[in-house]
Enzyme design. Structure first.
Site, PDB file in Angstrom:
ATOM      1  N   GLU A  96      -3.087  -8.088   4.859  1.00 11.26           N
ATOM      2  CA  GLU A  96      -3.101  -6.981   5.833  1.00 11.26           C
ATOM      3  C   GLU A  96      -4.000  -5.902   5.255  1.00 11.26           C
ATOM      4  O   GLU A  96      -3.583  -5.149   4.370  1.00 11.26           O
ATOM      5  CB  GLU A  96      -1.676  -6.438   6.019  1.00 11.26           C
ATOM      6  CG  GLU A  96      -0.727  -7.398   6.716  1.00 11.26           C
ATOM      7  CD  GLU A  96      -1.015  -7.550   8.198  1.00 11.26           C
ATOM      8  OE1 GLU A  96      -1.836  -6.784   8.741  1.00 11.26           O
ATOM      9  OE2 GLU A  96      -0.433  -8.447   8.818  1.00 11.26           O
ATOM     10  N   CYS A 137      -3.635   2.155   8.735  1.00  9.80           N
ATOM     11  CA  CYS A 137      -4.685   1.122   8.692  1.00  9.80           C
ATOM     12  C   CYS A 137      -5.295   0.851  10.055  1.00  9.80           C
ATOM     13  O   CYS A 137      -6.484   0.601  10.173  1.00  9.80           O
ATOM     14  CB  CYS A 137      -4.098  -0.165   8.122  1.00  9.80           C
ATOM     15  SG  CYS A 137      -2.597  -0.661   8.986  1.00  9.80           S
ATOM     16  N   GLY A 189      -8.200  -9.124   7.725  1.00  8.61           N
ATOM     17  CA  GLY A 189      -6.991  -9.837   7.314  1.00  8.61           C
ATOM     18  C   GLY A 189      -6.895 -11.283   7.701  1.00  8.61           C
ATOM     19  O   GLY A 189      -7.712 -11.817   8.451  1.00  8.61           O
ATOM     20  N   LYS A 214     -11.515 -10.910  11.268  1.00  9.54           N
ATOM     21  CA  LYS A 214     -12.672 -10.663  10.386  1.00  9.54           C
ATOM     22  C   LYS A 214     -12.189 -10.202   8.991  1.00  9.54           C
ATOM     23  O   LYS A 214     -11.195 -10.715   8.478  1.00  9.54           O
ATOM     24  CB  LYS A 214     -13.636  -9.692  11.076  1.00  9.54           C
ATOM     25  CG  LYS A 214     -14.272 -10.316  12.328  1.00  9.54           C
ATOM     26  CD  LYS A 214     -14.730  -9.307  13.339  1.00  9.54           C
ATOM     27  CE  LYS A 214     -16.071  -8.696  13.031  1.00  9.54           C
ATOM     28  NZ  LYS A 214     -16.470  -7.754  14.102  1.00  9.54           N
ATOM     29  N   SER A 227      -6.469  -2.504   0.690  1.00  7.28           N
ATOM     30  CA  SER A 227      -7.852  -2.352   1.160  1.00  7.28           C
ATOM     31  C   SER A 227      -8.579  -3.694   1.142  1.00  7.28           C
ATOM     32  O   SER A 227      -8.127  -4.655   0.505  1.00  7.28           O
ATOM     33  CB  SER A 227      -8.570  -1.360   0.251  1.00  7.28           C
ATOM     34  OG  SER A 227      -8.568  -1.871  -1.070  1.00  7.28           O
ATOM     35  N   SER A 286       3.005   0.064  -4.222  1.00  4.25           N
ATOM     36  CA  SER A 286       1.837   0.790  -4.735  1.00  4.25           C
ATOM     37  C   SER A 286       2.293   1.718  -5.864  1.00  4.25           C
ATOM     38  O   SER A 286       3.365   2.321  -5.790  1.00  4.25           O
ATOM     39  CB  SER A 286       1.219   1.620  -3.611  1.00  4.25           C
ATOM     40  OG  SER A 286       0.356   2.598  -4.172  1.00  4.25           O
ATOM     41  N   GLU A 287       1.472   1.848  -6.877  1.00  2.62           N
ATOM     42  CA  GLU A 287       1.792   2.747  -7.996  1.00  2.62           C
ATOM     43  C   GLU A 287       1.846   4.209  -7.538  1.00  2.62           C
ATOM     44  O   GLU A 287       2.408   5.060  -8.230  1.00  2.62           O
ATOM     45  CB  GLU A 287       0.748   2.588  -9.122  1.00  2.62           C
ATOM     46  CG  GLU A 287      -0.699   2.881  -8.748  1.00  2.62           C
ATOM     47  CD  GLU A 287      -1.444   1.683  -8.152  1.00  2.62           C
ATOM     48  OE1 GLU A 287      -0.799   0.822  -7.513  1.00  2.62           O
ATOM     49  OE2 GLU A 287      -2.677   1.600  -8.334  1.00  2.62           O
ATOM     50  N   VAL A 288       1.287   4.484  -6.353  1.00  6.17           N
ATOM     51  CA  VAL A 288       1.292   5.864  -5.850  1.00  6.17           C
ATOM     52  C   VAL A 288       2.658   6.209  -5.223  1.00  6.17           C
ATOM     53  O   VAL A 288       3.072   7.365  -5.231  1.00  6.17           O
ATOM     54  CB  VAL A 288       0.149   6.045  -4.818  1.00  6.17           C
ATOM     55  CG1 VAL A 288       0.071   7.475  -4.311  1.00  6.17           C
ATOM     56  CG2 VAL A 288      -1.189   5.621  -5.421  1.00  6.17           C
ATOM     57  N   ALA A 335       0.861  -1.190   0.000  1.00  4.84           N
ATOM     58  CA  ALA A 335       0.000   0.000   0.000  1.00  4.84           C
ATOM     59  C   ALA A 335       0.896   1.238   0.000  1.00  4.84           C
ATOM     60  O   ALA A 335       2.119   1.129   0.111  1.00  4.84           O
ATOM     61  CB  ALA A 335      -0.892  -0.013   1.237  1.00  4.84           C
ATOM     62  N   TRP A 336       0.279   2.417  -0.120  1.00  6.93           N
ATOM     63  CA  TRP A 336       1.079   3.638  -0.249  1.00  6.93           C
ATOM     64  C   TRP A 336       1.336   4.369   1.063  1.00  6.93           C
ATOM     65  O   TRP A 336       2.044   5.366   1.087  1.00  6.93           O
ATOM     66  CB  TRP A 336       0.441   4.617  -1.237  1.00  6.93           C
ATOM     67  CG  TRP A 336      -1.045   4.799  -1.104  1.00  6.93           C
ATOM     68  CD1 TRP A 336      -2.006   4.290  -1.931  1.00  6.93           C
ATOM     69  CD2 TRP A 336      -1.755   5.533  -0.091  1.00  6.93           C
ATOM     70  NE1 TRP A 336      -3.258   4.643  -1.488  1.00  6.93           N
ATOM     71  CE2 TRP A 336      -3.140   5.418  -0.370  1.00  6.93           C
ATOM     72  CE3 TRP A 336      -1.350   6.278   1.026  1.00  6.93           C
ATOM     73  CZ2 TRP A 336      -4.128   6.009   0.433  1.00  6.93           C
ATOM     74  CZ3 TRP A 336      -2.326   6.870   1.826  1.00  6.93           C
ATOM     75  CH2 TRP A 336      -3.690   6.731   1.514  1.00  6.93           C
ATOM     76  N   ASN A 337       0.753   3.900   2.162  1.00  3.82           N
ATOM     77  CA  ASN A 337       0.866   4.728   3.370  1.00  3.82           C
ATOM     78  C   ASN A 337       2.202   4.549   4.104  1.00  3.82           C
ATOM     79  O   ASN A 337       2.723   5.493   4.670  1.00  3.82           O
ATOM     80  CB  ASN A 337      -0.322   4.500   4.300  1.00  3.82           C
ATOM     81  CG  ASN A 337      -0.439   3.083   4.779  1.00  3.82           C
ATOM     82  OD1 ASN A 337       0.034   2.142   4.130  1.00  3.82           O
ATOM     83  ND2 ASN A 337      -1.073   2.908   5.912  1.00  3.82           N
TER      84      ASN A 337
HETATM   85  P1  NAD Z   1      -5.281  -0.710  -2.519  1.00  7.59           P
HETATM   86  O1  NAD Z   1      -6.076  -1.876  -2.079  1.00  7.59           O
HETATM   87  O2  NAD Z   1      -5.880   0.246  -3.474  1.00  7.59           O
HETATM   88  O3  NAD Z   1      -3.916  -1.201  -3.207  1.00  7.59           O
HETATM   89  C1  NAD Z   1      -2.980  -2.011  -2.509  1.00  7.59           C
HETATM   90  C2  NAD Z   1      -2.028  -2.641  -3.528  1.00  7.59           C
HETATM   91  O4  NAD Z   1      -2.725  -3.641  -4.272  1.00  7.59           O
HETATM   92  C3  NAD Z   1      -1.448  -1.673  -4.554  1.00  7.59           C
HETATM   93  O5  NAD Z   1      -0.088  -1.993  -4.758  1.00  7.59           O
HETATM   94  C4  NAD Z   1      -2.256  -1.979  -5.802  1.00  7.59           C
HETATM   95  O6  NAD Z   1      -1.590  -1.700  -6.997  1.00  7.59           O
HETATM   96  C5  NAD Z   1      -2.473  -3.472  -5.657  1.00  7.59           C
HETATM   97  N1  NAD Z   1      -3.612  -4.026  -6.390  1.00  7.59           N
HETATM   98  C6  NAD Z   1      -4.789  -3.426  -6.683  1.00  7.59           C
HETATM   99  N2  NAD Z   1      -5.594  -4.290  -7.343  1.00  7.59           N
HETATM  100  C7  NAD Z   1      -4.925  -5.458  -7.457  1.00  7.59           C
HETATM  101  C8  NAD Z   1      -5.227  -6.732  -8.037  1.00  7.59           C
HETATM  102  N3  NAD Z   1      -6.399  -6.962  -8.606  1.00  7.59           N
HETATM  103  N4  NAD Z   1      -4.299  -7.704  -7.952  1.00  7.59           N
HETATM  104  C9  NAD Z   1      -3.112  -7.495  -7.341  1.00  7.59           C
HETATM  105  N5  NAD Z   1      -2.761  -6.301  -6.796  1.00  7.59           N
HETATM  106  C10 NAD Z   1      -3.667  -5.300  -6.839  1.00  7.59           C
HETATM  107  O7  NAD Z   1      -4.810  -0.005  -1.176  1.00  7.59           O
HETATM  108  P2  NAD Z   1      -4.082   1.410  -1.007  1.00  7.59           P
HETATM  109  O8  NAD Z   1      -5.083   2.463  -1.340  1.00  7.59           O
HETATM  110  O9  NAD Z   1      -2.762   1.388  -1.673  1.00  7.59           O
HETATM  111  O10 NAD Z   1      -3.772   1.426   0.554  1.00  7.59           O
HETATM  112  C11 NAD Z   1      -4.707   1.795   1.524  1.00  7.59           C
HETATM  113  C12 NAD Z   1      -5.375   0.591   2.136  1.00  7.59           C
HETATM  114  O11 NAD Z   1      -4.388  -0.281   2.679  1.00  7.59           O
HETATM  115  C13 NAD Z   1      -6.282   0.939   3.285  1.00  7.59           C
HETATM  116  O12 NAD Z   1      -7.468   0.187   3.207  1.00  7.59           O
HETATM  117  C14 NAD Z   1      -5.482   0.516   4.508  1.00  7.59           C
HETATM  118  O13 NAD Z   1      -6.239   0.226   5.645  1.00  7.59           O
HETATM  119  C15 NAD Z   1      -4.753  -0.659   4.006  1.00  7.59           C
HETATM  120  N6  NAD Z   1      -3.558  -0.916   4.805  1.00  7.59           N
HETATM  121  C16 NAD Z   1      -3.530  -2.013   5.630  1.00  7.59           C
HETATM  122  C17 NAD Z   1      -2.420  -2.249   6.422  1.00  7.59           C
HETATM  123  C18 NAD Z   1      -2.350  -3.442   7.348  1.00  7.59           C
HETATM  124  O14 NAD Z   1      -1.247  -3.802   7.738  1.00  7.59           O
HETATM  125  N7  NAD Z   1      -3.455  -4.060   7.718  1.00  7.59           N
HETATM  126  C19 NAD Z   1      -1.327  -1.383   6.375  1.00  7.59           C
HETATM  127  C20 NAD Z   1      -1.385  -0.283   5.515  1.00  7.59           C
HETATM  128  C21 NAD Z   1      -2.509  -0.065   4.734  1.00  7.59           C
END
Ligand code: NAD
Length: 484
Positions: free
Chosen positions: A249, A283, A454, A451, A228, A177-179, A150-152
Site C-alpha cells: 500500500e 496516501c 501498490g 501502477k 512510500s 513506523s518509528e515516528v 506508515a505514520w499517518n
Molecule cells: P516510509 O516508506 O518511510 O516507511 C514506511 C514503513 O517502512 C516504516 O515503518 C519504516 O520503518 C519501514 N521501512 C523503511 N525502510 C524499510 C526497509 N528497508 N525494510 C523494511 N521496512 C522499512 O513511509 P512513511 O513516511 O512512514 O509513510 C508515508 C508514506 O506512506 C507515503 O508515501 C504514503 O502515501 C504512504 N501511505 C500509503 C497508504 C496506502 O494505503 N496506500 C496509506 C498510508 C500511507
C-alpha cells in the site's frame, strides 16, 4: 505531557523491554515535546517475536472460524469502549486533531475487526466434479505475516492488517513506523484482553533495518507494507527473494477531475477533504485537482474563502480542524515543496507559509492554482496540506493528463452527467476511485493501488485472497490406471 508505554515491544502476550536497542524519541508534533522513548528491537527481540508467532499460529489456524471471530469481535468492542482514550493517544502520537482521531482512526480499525470477524466463518472451498473422481479446495492460512506501518494512520493500519490476517488463521508480527510507535501496543493489549492467545499479534519497534530483518526471515510467509514507493520497492524486492506473498500500500499523486456541470460547493468540499484532512497526510489524497475552465474562477473563489476559515490549533481541542504535520522532517519537506511551487511559477491562492503556533510543526492550508503538469508540485507526493489546482478544456485531455503519472492509487470525478462519470472513472488508472465523493474508505470496499502505488488490496472480500492460499485436494475414487 507523557505517554510512555509500559515497554517498547509486545511479544508472546506481554510487554517486553530490551534497552540495548537504540532509543527512539516519540515527539508530540503540536509542541515538539518528547512524550515517550522506545527502543529499537534487538535481534533477540525480533527472534522472540517470530518464534512466538510461529509457535502460536498452527493451533490458531486449527480453531473453528467462529471461535477466532468471537475474539476479534470482543476486541472491536473494547476498542469502541476505549475510543476516547485511544483517540487522545493517537493525537499525541501523530498530532492529528481529536476531532478526526475520535471518528476516523480507531473506529475504522474496529470496523475492520468486526468486518473480518463476520467474514471469516463464511469462507469455504469448492467441489469440482470430475466424473468418478473429484477435487475439493481448502482456503488455508499463509502462516506468519509481517505488517509494516506508515505514520499517518498508525492504529488504523495495525487493525487493517491484523484483522484479516488473524481472521483467516495467520499470526502477525507488526512493526509500526518509528515516528508513531504507540497505538499498535494498545492494540496488542486489547487483543490479549479479548482472548487472543499469546504470540498471534506481536509488536516490535524499529526503523527500516528492523523491518528488513523481519521481511527476510525464512519463517515469514507474507509481508504487508504501508509506506512510500521507494520503501515499497525495497521491501517487495526483499520479499521476492523468499518468494513471499506481498501487499504493498504505497504512495500516490491522485487526480480529482471536476467538470463544469458539477456542484461547485460539493467539489470544493471534497477537494478540501482530499487535501487538508490529517493536514494532508493521506496516501489517497486528490492532490492534483483538475478543474474545467468554465468553473475555475468560481471554484477558486469558494475554495479560498472556505480554506481561510479552517481552524488550526491545539489538536487536543475538539474545535481544532487542522493540527501540525507529524514531524520536523515532514515540516521541512512540505515547506520545501511550497517554495519550489512558488519558484516554478504556480499562483499562490492562499496559505504558503509555516503557521506560527507554539513550537509545533504547523503549515497553513495552502492552495496553488495555474499548476502545470511539468511542475514538481504536480509530479511528487508532498504529504502535507498543499493543493494543486490545474485547468483543463476537454474530457479526453483530463483523462490523459490524470493518467500521466507513475502512481495509480486513487482518483475522483465530479460531474452531474452520470454517463460521463462512469465513462471517465472507467478510464482512470487507479485502484480506488470515487464519483461525486472523495476519500471515503469503508472497510466493506477493497482499497489499494494500481501502477507504482501498490500490489494487492486491503479491506473487502478482496483482502481474503491476500491472507490465505488455496489448497486443491484431488480425490481418486477408483483403481489407479498405471501404464507400467
Ligand atoms: P516510509 O516508506 O518511510 O516507511 C514506511 C514503513 O517502512 C516504516 O515503518 C519504516 O520503518 C519501514 N521501512 C523503511 N525502510 C524499510 C526497509 N528497508 N525494510 C523494511 N521496512 C522499512 O513511509 P512513511 O513516511 O512512514 O509513510 C508515508 C508514506 O506512506 C507515503 O508515501 C504514503 O502515501 C504512504 N501511505 C500509503 C497508504 C496506502 O494505503 N496506500 C496509506 C498510508 C500511507
Amino acid at each position: 505531557m507523557k505517554a510512555q508505554p509500559k515497554a517498547s515491544h509486545f511479544v508472546d502476550g506481554a510487554y517486553l523491554e530490551d534497552k540495548a536497542g537504540a532509543a527512539i524519541e516519540v515527539i508530540y508534533p503540536a509542541t515538539g515535546e518528547v512524550i515517550a522513548v522506545v527502543h529499537e528491537a534487538t535481534p533477540a527481540v525480533v527472534e522472540a517475536a517470530l518464534a512466538s508467532a510461529t509457535r502460536a499460529q498452527g493451533a490458531w489456524a486449527a480453531l473453528r472460524p467462529v471461535e477466532r471471530a468471537r475474539i476479534l469481535r470482543r476486541a472491536a468492542d473494547l476498542i469502541r469502549e476505549r475510543n476516547p482514550d485511544l483517540a487522545r493517544l493517537e493525537t499525541l502520537d501523530t498530532g492529528k486533531p481529536v476531532q478526526e482521531t475520535l471518528v476516523a482512526d480507531w473506529p475504522s480499525g474496529a470496523d475492520a475487526l468486526e468486518y473480518f470477524a463476520g467474514l471469516a466463518p463464511t469462507i469455504t472451498g469448492e467441489t469440482i466434479p470430475l466424473g468418478r473422481d473429484f477435487v475439493y479446495t481448502i482456503r488455508e492460512a499463509l502462516g506468519v505475516c509481517v505488517g509494516i506501518g506508515a505514520w499517518n494512520y498508525p492504529s488504523q493500519i495495525a487493525c487493517w492488517k491484523s484483522a484479516p490476517a488473524l481472521a483467516l488463521g495467520n499470526a502477525m508480527v507488526f512493526k509500526p513506523s518509528e515516528v508513531t510507535p504507540l497505538g499498535a501496543l494498545q492494540l496488542a493489549e486489547i487483543y490479549i484482553e479479548a482472548g487472543l492467545p499469546p504470540g498471534l499479534f506481536n509488536v516490535v519497534q524499529g526503523r527500516g533495518a528492523v523491518g528488513g530483518a523481519l521481511v527476510t526471515d525464512p519463517r515469514v510467509a507474507k509481508v504487508s507494507l504501508t509506506g512510500s514507493v521507494p520503501t515499497g520497492q525495497k521491501v517487495y524486492a526483499a520479499a521476492a527473494a523468499g518468494v513471499r506473498h506481498v501487499t504493498m500500500e504505497l504512495g500516490g499523486k491522485s487526480p480529482l477531475v471536476v467538470f463544469d456541470d458539477a456542484s461547485v460547493e460539493d467539489a470544493v468540499g471534497a477537494a478540501m477533504l482530499g487535501n487538508f484532512y490529517s493536514a494532508g497526510q493521506v496516501c489517497s489524497n486528490g492532490t492534483r485537482v483538475f478543474v474545467q475552465k468554465g468553473i475555475k474562477a468560481r471554484f477558486l473563489k469558494s475554495l479560498a474563502a472556505r480554506t481561510a476559515k479552517i481552524t488550526l490549533g491545539d489538536p487536543l481541542d475538539e474545535a481544532t480542524q487542522m493540527g501540525p504535520l507529524v514531524s520536523a522532517a515532514q515540516l521541512d519537506k512540505v515547506l520545501g515543496y511550497i517554495e519550489t511551487a512558488k519558484a516554478e511559477g504556480a499562483t499562490l491562492v492562499c496559505g504558503g507559509e509555516r503557521a506560527a503556533l507554539n513550537s509545533g510543526f504547523y503549515v497553513q492550508p495552502t492552495v496553488f492554482a495555474d499548476v502545470t503538469d511539468a511542475m514538481t508540485l504536480a509530479r511528487e507526493e508532498v504529504f502535507g496540506p498543499v493543493m494543486a489546482v490545474l485547468d483543463f478544456d476537454t474530457e479526453d485531455e483530463a483523462i490523459a493528463r490524470a493518467n500521466a503519472t507513475e502512481f495509480g492509487l486513487a482518483a475522483g470525478v465530479f460531474t452531474a452527467d452520470m454517463a460521463r462519470a462512469h465513462r471517465v472513472v472507467g478510464q482512470l488508472q487507479a485502484g480506488t476511485t470515487w464519483i461525486n465523493a472523495y476519500n471515503l474508505t469503508p472497510v466493506e470496499a477493497p482499497f489499494g493501488g494500481a501502477k507504482s502505488s501498490g500490489v494487492g488490496r486491503e479491506n473487502g472480500h478482496a483482502a481474503v485472497e491476500h491472507y490465505s492460499q488455496i489448497k486443491s485436494v484431488y480425490v481418486g475414487m477408483g483403481p489407479v490406471d498405471a501404464p507400467y
